[in-house]
Motif scaffolding. Structure first.
Motif, PDB file in Angstrom:
ATOM      1  N   ARG A 175     -27.305  65.864   3.464  1.00 26.48           N
ATOM      2  CA  ARG A 175     -26.722  65.706   2.298  1.00 26.48           C
ATOM      3  C   ARG A 175     -26.430  67.272   1.452  1.00 26.48           C
ATOM      4  O   ARG A 175     -27.560  68.075   1.525  1.00 26.48           O
ATOM      5  N   GLY A 176     -25.506  67.618   0.868  1.00 26.27           N
ATOM      6  CA  GLY A 176     -25.023  68.754   0.275  1.00 26.27           C
ATOM      7  C   GLY A 176     -25.659  68.759  -1.105  1.00 26.27           C
ATOM      8  O   GLY A 176     -26.760  69.580  -1.287  1.00 26.27           O
ATOM      9  N   PHE A 177     -25.161  68.014  -2.026  1.00 22.79           N
ATOM     10  CA  PHE A 177     -25.682  67.812  -3.182  1.00 22.79           C
ATOM     11  C   PHE A 177     -25.529  66.548  -3.578  1.00 22.79           C
ATOM     12  O   PHE A 177     -24.742  65.621  -3.284  1.00 22.79           O
ATOM     13  N   GLU A 178     -26.654  66.152  -4.647  1.00 24.09           N
ATOM     14  CA  GLU A 178     -26.667  64.899  -4.964  1.00 24.09           C
ATOM     15  C   GLU A 178     -25.747  64.921  -6.400  1.00 24.09           C
ATOM     16  O   GLU A 178     -25.804  65.792  -7.191  1.00 24.09           O
ATOM     17  N   CYS A 179     -24.578  64.097  -6.364  1.00 27.15           N
ATOM     18  CA  CYS A 179     -23.524  63.897  -7.364  1.00 27.15           C
ATOM     19  C   CYS A 179     -23.826  62.933  -8.418  1.00 27.15           C
ATOM     20  O   CYS A 179     -24.151  62.077  -8.347  1.00 27.15           O
ATOM     21  N   PRO A 180     -23.728  63.631 -10.015  1.00 27.58           N
ATOM     22  CA  PRO A 180     -23.768  62.710 -10.776  1.00 27.58           C
ATOM     23  C   PRO A 180     -22.601  61.878 -10.881  1.00 27.58           C
ATOM     24  O   PRO A 180     -21.573  62.027 -10.264  1.00 27.58           O
ATOM     25  N   ASP A 181     -22.807  60.832 -11.844  1.00 29.00           N
ATOM     26  CA  ASP A 181     -21.689  59.751 -11.908  1.00 29.00           C
ATOM     27  C   ASP A 181     -20.359  60.286 -12.587  1.00 29.00           C
ATOM     28  O   ASP A 181     -20.220  59.927 -13.785  1.00 29.00           O
ATOM     29  N   HIS A 182     -19.631  61.273 -12.112  1.00 27.38           N
ATOM     30  CA  HIS A 182     -18.498  61.745 -12.706  1.00 27.38           C
ATOM     31  C   HIS A 182     -17.569  61.689 -11.550  1.00 27.38           C
ATOM     32  O   HIS A 182     -17.868  61.516 -10.390  1.00 27.38           O
ATOM     33  N   PHE A 183     -16.161  61.753 -12.003  1.00 29.78           N
ATOM     34  CA  PHE A 183     -15.092  61.737 -10.984  1.00 29.78           C
ATOM     35  C   PHE A 183     -14.709  63.102 -10.881  1.00 29.78           C
ATOM     36  O   PHE A 183     -14.400  64.052 -11.724  1.00 29.78           O
ATOM     37  N   VAL A 184     -15.193  63.405  -9.450  1.00 26.92           N
ATOM     38  CA  VAL A 184     -14.997  64.936  -9.118  1.00 26.92           C
ATOM     39  C   VAL A 184     -13.899  65.321  -8.141  1.00 26.92           C
ATOM     40  O   VAL A 184     -13.382  64.342  -7.616  1.00 26.92           O
ATOM     41  N   VAL A 185     -13.404  66.361  -8.363  1.00 31.63           N
ATOM     42  CA  VAL A 185     -12.222  66.727  -7.449  1.00 31.63           C
ATOM     43  C   VAL A 185     -12.531  68.492  -6.842  1.00 31.63           C
ATOM     44  O   VAL A 185     -13.567  68.983  -7.521  1.00 31.63           O
ATOM     45  N   GLY A 186     -12.089  68.696  -5.982  1.00 30.67           N
ATOM     46  CA  GLY A 186     -12.149  70.236  -5.337  1.00 30.67           C
ATOM     47  C   GLY A 186     -12.636  70.144  -4.204  1.00 30.67           C
ATOM     48  O   GLY A 186     -13.245  69.283  -3.768  1.00 30.67           O
ATOM     49  N   TYR A 187     -12.491  71.362  -3.390  1.00 38.11           N
ATOM     50  CA  TYR A 187     -13.121  71.336  -2.205  1.00 38.11           C
ATOM     51  C   TYR A 187     -12.833  70.654  -1.210  1.00 38.11           C
ATOM     52  O   TYR A 187     -13.604  69.659  -0.505  1.00 38.11           O
ATOM     53  N   GLY A 188     -11.563  69.844  -1.372  1.00 40.19           N
ATOM     54  CA  GLY A 188     -11.027  68.921  -0.414  1.00 40.19           C
ATOM     55  C   GLY A 188     -10.834  67.433  -1.066  1.00 40.19           C
ATOM     56  O   GLY A 188     -10.031  66.669  -0.600  1.00 40.19           O
ATOM     57  N   MET A 189     -11.550  67.370  -2.053  1.00 33.99           N
ATOM     58  CA  MET A 189     -11.583  65.961  -2.596  1.00 33.99           C
ATOM     59  C   MET A 189     -10.540  66.020  -3.760  1.00 33.99           C
ATOM     60  O   MET A 189     -10.200  66.912  -4.461  1.00 33.99           O
ATOM     61  N   ASP A 190      -9.920  64.650  -3.882  1.00 31.65           N
ATOM     62  CA  ASP A 190      -8.627  64.716  -4.922  1.00 31.65           C
ATOM     63  C   ASP A 190      -8.621  63.742  -5.854  1.00 31.65           C
ATOM     64  O   ASP A 190      -9.572  62.741  -5.696  1.00 31.65           O
ATOM     65  N   PHE A 191      -7.524  63.683  -6.564  1.00 30.95           N
ATOM     66  CA  PHE A 191      -7.028  62.505  -7.477  1.00 30.95           C
ATOM     67  C   PHE A 191      -5.509  62.383  -7.042  1.00 30.95           C
ATOM     68  O   PHE A 191      -4.855  63.396  -7.258  1.00 30.95           O
ATOM     69  N   ALA A 192      -5.079  61.233  -6.432  1.00 29.03           N
ATOM     70  CA  ALA A 192      -3.673  61.163  -6.169  1.00 29.03           C
ATOM     71  C   ALA A 192      -3.053  62.425  -5.236  1.00 29.03           C
ATOM     72  O   ALA A 192      -2.024  62.815  -5.580  1.00 29.03           O
ATOM     73  N   GLU A 193      -4.030  62.880  -4.434  1.00 29.72           N
ATOM     74  CA  GLU A 193      -3.739  63.699  -3.509  1.00 29.72           C
ATOM     75  C   GLU A 193      -3.595  65.336  -4.415  1.00 29.72           C
ATOM     76  O   GLU A 193      -3.269  66.090  -3.709  1.00 29.72           O
ATOM     77  N   LEU A 194      -3.857  65.310  -5.574  1.00 28.86           N
ATOM     78  CA  LEU A 194      -3.896  66.717  -6.197  1.00 28.86           C
ATOM     79  C   LEU A 194      -5.236  67.244  -6.338  1.00 28.86           C
ATOM     80  O   LEU A 194      -6.198  66.515  -6.206  1.00 28.86           O
ATOM     81  N   TYR A 195      -5.608  68.679  -6.428  1.00 23.07           N
ATOM     82  CA  TYR A 195      -6.743  69.289  -6.721  1.00 23.07           C
ATOM     83  C   TYR A 195      -7.627  69.495  -5.563  1.00 23.07           C
ATOM     84  O   TYR A 195      -8.544  70.114  -5.718  1.00 23.07           O
ATOM     85  N   ARG A 196      -7.186  69.007  -4.518  1.00 27.73           N
ATOM     86  CA  ARG A 196      -8.105  69.563  -3.150  1.00 27.73           C
ATOM     87  C   ARG A 196      -8.116  71.007  -3.028  1.00 27.73           C
ATOM     88  O   ARG A 196      -9.239  71.402  -2.335  1.00 27.73           O
ATOM     89  N   ASN A 197      -7.244  71.764  -3.615  1.00 27.59           N
ATOM     90  CA  ASN A 197      -7.327  73.169  -3.180  1.00 27.59           C
ATOM     91  C   ASN A 197      -7.992  73.965  -3.989  1.00 27.59           C
ATOM     92  O   ASN A 197      -8.320  75.163  -3.889  1.00 27.59           O
TER      93      ASN A 197
END
Length: 187
Positions: free
Chosen positions: A152-174
């Motif tokens: 496991r990298g990090f334990e994530c709090p219950d938020h909608f997160v983006v960045g470092y490959g993770m997206d919302f509707a294919e945006l924010y991955r970069n």
């Protein structure tokens, strides 16, 4: 309006991310160094691709690599709980030690489905390498196969997160960091 202006707060910086990826790669190297066969690392597309690339470049073992693509989110911010596989493995996995590399383990539904898929193909073991683990959202427990481990990298709090490959509707991955998306950008 800049990309960063859509982010409420940064949870992990680029430096923190790369430091943790290096630590995980060192642990995988140590754990599989004495194994008779090198592991097969399977990246879960598309969210884990940046993590997958950074991770495999730091593992000091001969590796085989492949990609799976499940679909469970679409353009929503919540998993539909019933993932399907739209791109399957190219390499054979029967009898292999597989390290499944995920961006985030949320409900556990997608991960459980992927593990069952690999088991049906006859893997020897499945280890999980999740960049983020959102324990508060877990509905299905993580089940390892054989002598698999959970990285496991990090334990994530219950938020909608983006960045470092993770997206919302294919945006924010970069984004080079993990940030919490402002609600007005995903509702």
């Amino acid at each position: 309006m800049t990309l960063d202006s859509h982010i409420h707060k940064v949870l992990w910086t680029q430096d923190q991310i790369l430091h943790r990826v290096t630590q995980i790669a060192a642990q995988i190297t140590l754990d599989f160094n004495a194994a008779p066969d090198p592991p097969l690392l399977v990246g879960v597309a598309t969210g884990a691709l940046l993590f997958f690339a950074d991770l495999v470049r730091r593992i000091q073992l001969p590796l085989s690599l492949d990609i799976l693509r499940p679909q469970s989110y679409g353009s929503d911010s919540l998993s539909n709980g019933d993932p399907s596989i739209s791109l399957d493995l190219k390499l054979g996995v029967k009898g292999k030690h597989v390290v499944l590399v995920e961006d985030i383990v949320d409900t556990g539904c997608t991960l459980s489905s992927l593990i069952a898929h690999l088991e049906a193909k006859g893997v020897s073991s499945v280890s999980i390498c999740a960049f983020l683990d959102k324990l508060t959202r877990r509905k299905v427990p993580v089940k390892l196969v054989g002598d698999g481990k959970f990285y496991r990298g990090f334990e994530c709090p219950d938020h909608f997160v983006v960045g470092y490959g993770m997206d919302f509707a294919e945006l924010y991955r970069n984004l080079p960091y993990i940030g919490v998306l402002k609600p007005e950008h995903y509702k």
